[in-house]
Scaffold this active site. Structure first.
Site, PDB file in Angstrom:
ATOM      1  N   ASP A   8       0.780  -1.259   0.000  1.00  0.00           N
ATOM      2  CA  ASP A   8       0.000   0.000   0.000  1.00  0.00           C
ATOM      3  C   ASP A   8       0.811   1.309   0.000  1.00  0.00           C
ATOM      4  O   ASP A   8       0.523   2.225   0.791  1.00  0.00           O
ATOM      5  CB  ASP A   8      -0.962   0.010   1.209  1.00  0.00           C
ATOM      6  CG  ASP A   8      -1.990  -1.123   1.168  1.00  0.00           C
ATOM      7  OD1 ASP A   8      -1.948  -1.930   0.217  1.00  0.00           O
ATOM      8  OD2 ASP A   8      -2.826  -1.197   2.090  1.00  0.00           O
ATOM      9  N   LYS A 106      -7.130  -4.894  -3.100  1.00  0.00           N
ATOM     10  CA  LYS A 106      -7.927  -5.406  -1.984  1.00  0.00           C
ATOM     11  C   LYS A 106      -8.885  -4.323  -1.516  1.00  0.00           C
ATOM     12  O   LYS A 106      -8.659  -3.137  -1.779  1.00  0.00           O
ATOM     13  CB  LYS A 106      -7.010  -5.841  -0.832  1.00  0.00           C
ATOM     14  CG  LYS A 106      -6.155  -4.705  -0.287  1.00  0.00           C
ATOM     15  CD  LYS A 106      -5.091  -5.226   0.653  1.00  0.00           C
ATOM     16  CE  LYS A 106      -4.224  -4.133   1.218  1.00  0.00           C
ATOM     17  NZ  LYS A 106      -4.931  -3.173   2.078  1.00  0.00           N
ATOM     18  N   CYS A 151      -1.967  -2.750   7.782  1.00  0.00           N
ATOM     19  CA  CYS A 151      -1.986  -3.666   6.637  1.00  0.00           C
ATOM     20  C   CYS A 151      -0.744  -4.549   6.544  1.00  0.00           C
ATOM     21  O   CYS A 151      -0.843  -5.715   6.154  1.00  0.00           O
ATOM     22  CB  CYS A 151      -2.242  -2.895   5.345  1.00  0.00           C
ATOM     23  SG  CYS A 151      -3.959  -2.322   5.280  1.00  0.00           S
TER      24      CYS A 151
END
Ligand code: VGL
Ligand code: ZN
Length: 202
Positions: A8, A106, A151
């Protein structure tokens, strides 16, 4: 075979973004420097529809960082972030993408959040990254990215449960909440995750 999993690195998680990780962009040159040390490099991308359940703006009377009960699980409500096709959802332009072979998205399902790069938070659907990595012959995963207490952490937990040996590159990751990260670091060490610095792998 060793793979680097970059979590990310998106504009919204960097300074100026809607869910900024303090100094999140400082890890980008570190990640660029280490990529050549790996046989394979993959990335994840948080990719939410505008009506996503994790956004406080989609719950009347709720504020960002409030917690709600969602189908029996605690859900933190976040500022709108990484909305599909927005600038904030783009991978940061400073990240060298030459070696990134695949990007796993995601968080597309409006009704469930997805912190880990492997599964949604309810462990109902796979992203396919585990099968991809196994098919490529990878056994050892090195994790970096944003945020190390959300994450990156959930991705490592799933990787361990899937029997990948897992390493966290500490200076190539940054947390949203550094206090929370200290606790997480202890937990990961107990679960035999190796914590290294980028210089150790160069
Ligand atoms: C993340 C909160 C919400 C992350 C994603 O990438 O760490 N955190 N969505
Ligand atoms: Zn998100």
């Amino acid at each position: 075979m060793k793979a680097l999993v970059i979590i990310d690195i998106q504009n919204d998680f960097c300074p100026g973004g809607s869910l900024e990780v303090p100094n999140g962009d400082e890890i980008i040159p570190v990640i660029n420097k280490i990529q050549n040390s790996f046989d394979l490099v993959v990335a994840t991308q948080d990719w939410h529809p505008a009506d996503h359940v994790s956004f406080a703006s989609n719950h009347q009377g709720k504020n960002s960082y409030d917690k709600i009960n969602l189908f029996g699980e605690e859900q933190v409500l976040w500022p709108d972030h990484c909305v599909q096709n927005s600038h904030g959802a783009q991978i940061h332009s400073g990240l060298d993408q030459k070696k990134i072979e695949a990007i796993f998205r995601k968080g597309m399902d409006p009704y469930i959040d997805s912190y880990s790069g492997f599964f949604d938070n309810g462990h109902k659907k796979k992203t396919g990254i585990a099968g991809y990595l196994r098919d490529k012959g990878v056994s050892m995963l090195f994790f970096c990215g944003l945020a190390s207490d959300i994450c990156v952490y959930y991705s490592i937990r799933d990787a361990l449960n899937l029997n990948f040996s897992s390493v966290l590159i500490e200076d190539a990751s940054k947390p949203i909440d550094s206090k929370n990260f200290y606790r997480i670091k202890d937990e990961l060490i107990k679960h035999s995750v190796e914590i290294v610095k980028s210089n150790d792998i160069l």
